[in-house]
Scaffold this motif. Structure first.
Motif, short mmCIF file in Angstrom:
data_model
loop_
_atom_site.label_atom_id
_atom_site.label_comp_id
_atom_site.label_asym_id
_atom_site.label_seq_id
_atom_site.Cartn_x
_atom_site.Cartn_y
_atom_site.Cartn_z
N ARG A 66 0.87 -1.32 0.03
CA ARG A 66 0.15 0.06 -0.11
C ARG A 66 1.06 1.24 0.06
N THR A 67 0.41 2.30 -0.91
CA THR A 67 1.00 3.62 -0.80
C THR A 67 0.81 4.41 0.40
N ASP A 70 -2.49 9.77 0.91
CA ASP A 70 -3.79 9.84 0.38
C ASP A 70 -3.57 9.36 -1.26
N THR A 71 -2.61 8.65 -1.80
CA THR A 71 -2.41 8.32 -3.02
C THR A 71 -3.61 7.24 -3.48
N LEU A 72 -4.04 7.53 -4.48
CA LEU A 72 -4.98 6.57 -5.21
C LEU A 72 -4.41 5.34 -5.87
N ASP A 73 -4.03 4.43 -5.29
CA ASP A 73 -3.56 3.23 -5.91
C ASP A 73 -4.86 1.96 -5.84
N PHE A 75 -5.17 -0.55 -4.18
CA PHE A 75 -5.61 -0.96 -2.93
C PHE A 75 -6.69 -0.02 -2.17
N THR A 76 -6.44 1.18 -2.67
CA THR A 76 -7.47 2.14 -2.29
C THR A 76 -8.95 1.98 -2.98
N MET A 77 -8.58 1.78 -4.49
CA MET A 77 -9.83 1.45 -5.29
C MET A 77 -10.43 0.31 -5.06
N ASP A 79 -10.74 -1.01 -1.87
CA ASP A 79 -11.46 -0.43 -0.61
C ASP A 79 -12.81 0.45 -0.97
N ILE A 80 -12.66 1.35 -2.20
CA ILE A 80 -13.81 1.91 -2.61
C ILE A 80 -15.00 0.97 -3.17
#
Length: 278
Positions: A66-67, A70-73, A75-77, A79-80
């Motif tokens: 994970r970055t 608040d970088t949109l990587d 893993f963040t996508m 989670d969204i």
């Protein structure tokens, strides 16, 4: 003797009441609701677990992390997407209940064609609103189905590479995440058949389970599309029937009004003739 007759009348009354209740159930809406709940449950449940399995595969075998910040990587996508799944499950649980209530409402209005005109008018407006809303949801589920087919395609490629390594000895096949847009062009996250991570991934049950979970999620999204189409047919039929009920009610009101006017005219003339004769 009288007790047996009373018992028989009671049983007959209960039987007629049960038949009346069963006749008021909107079976078409009930079938569509069951299909919708099944499809949404498969899509949300299997999709959530498949996304969790994807995170484990990326971290374990592709050595992605994970970055920070608040970088949109990727893993963040993911989670969204999980939060979107939570919202879909809650929203369509409520929407299925609303459609069932609408089915009961319009069924009662249809069966009572000569009932209160306000009931049929309200049922017509509600049916028209749900037709428009269900059509929009059907288009949305078509988009969800198309989007869900993308990870199925990606995992199918990965599963095919794993299978080909066992059929063709000495083959050096590679899978680069950049070609799927998971990582940027500057990052090189590539795994080849000669690496130890690739062999461990192919031998693990996690890849096979995640692949099949995405397939089931795709089937659930397709079932939700079919449920939306079924709802459209049911709502369109209910709207047409309620519309006819409104017209029939207007016709009956006009007819009864004309009959009352004719009766009043006939009574007035009879009184005038009687007065003239006397």
């Amino acid at each position: 003797m009288e007790e047996n007759m009373e018992e028989g009348q009671t049983q007959k009354g209960c039987f007629e009441c049960c038949i009346k209740c069963l006749g008021g159930i909107p079976y078409a809406s009930l079938i569509a609701t069951i299909l919708l709940y099944a499809g949404v449950a498969l899509f949300c449940g299997c999709g959530h677990e498949a996304l969790s399995g994807t995170v484990n595969i990326l971290q374990t075998y592709f050595e992605m992390a994970r970055t920070a910040g608040d970088t949109l990587d990727v893993f963040t996508m993911i989670d969204i997407f999980k939060y979107v799944i939570y919202g879909i499950a809650a929203a369509f649980f409520v929407y299925g209940i609303l459609l069932m209530v609408e089915g009961f409402f319009t069924t009662g209005a249809i069966k009572d064609l000569y009932g209160d005109f306000k009931i049929t008018t309200c049922g017509r407006c509600v049916s028209a609103w749900f037709i428009m809303l269900t059509y929009l949801f059907m288009l949305a589920w078509l988009g969800v189905t198309a989007f869900t087919s993308l990870p199925v395609y990606m995992y199918f490629n990965l599963w095919t590479i794993c299978r080909n390594t066992t059929l063709v000895e000495g083959a050096n096949l590679c899978l680069d995440l950049r070609q799927f847009g998971i990582v940027t062009i500057g990052e090189e996250k590539k795994i080849c058949t000669v690496s130890e991570n690739f062999l461990r991934m192919c031998e693990s049950t996690e890849l096979n389970m995640t692949f099949h979970l995405f397939i089931v999620a795709l089937a659930g999204a397709g079932a939700a599309v079919i449920a939306m189409v079924h709802y459209l047919m049911v709502l369109s039929a209910n709207w047409a029937y309620v519309k006819d009920a409104c017209r029939m009610q207007k016709y009956e009101d006009i007819k009864s009004k004309e009959e009352q006017e004719l009766h009043d005219i006939h009574s007035t003339r009879s009184k005038e003739r009687l007065n003239a004769y006397t």
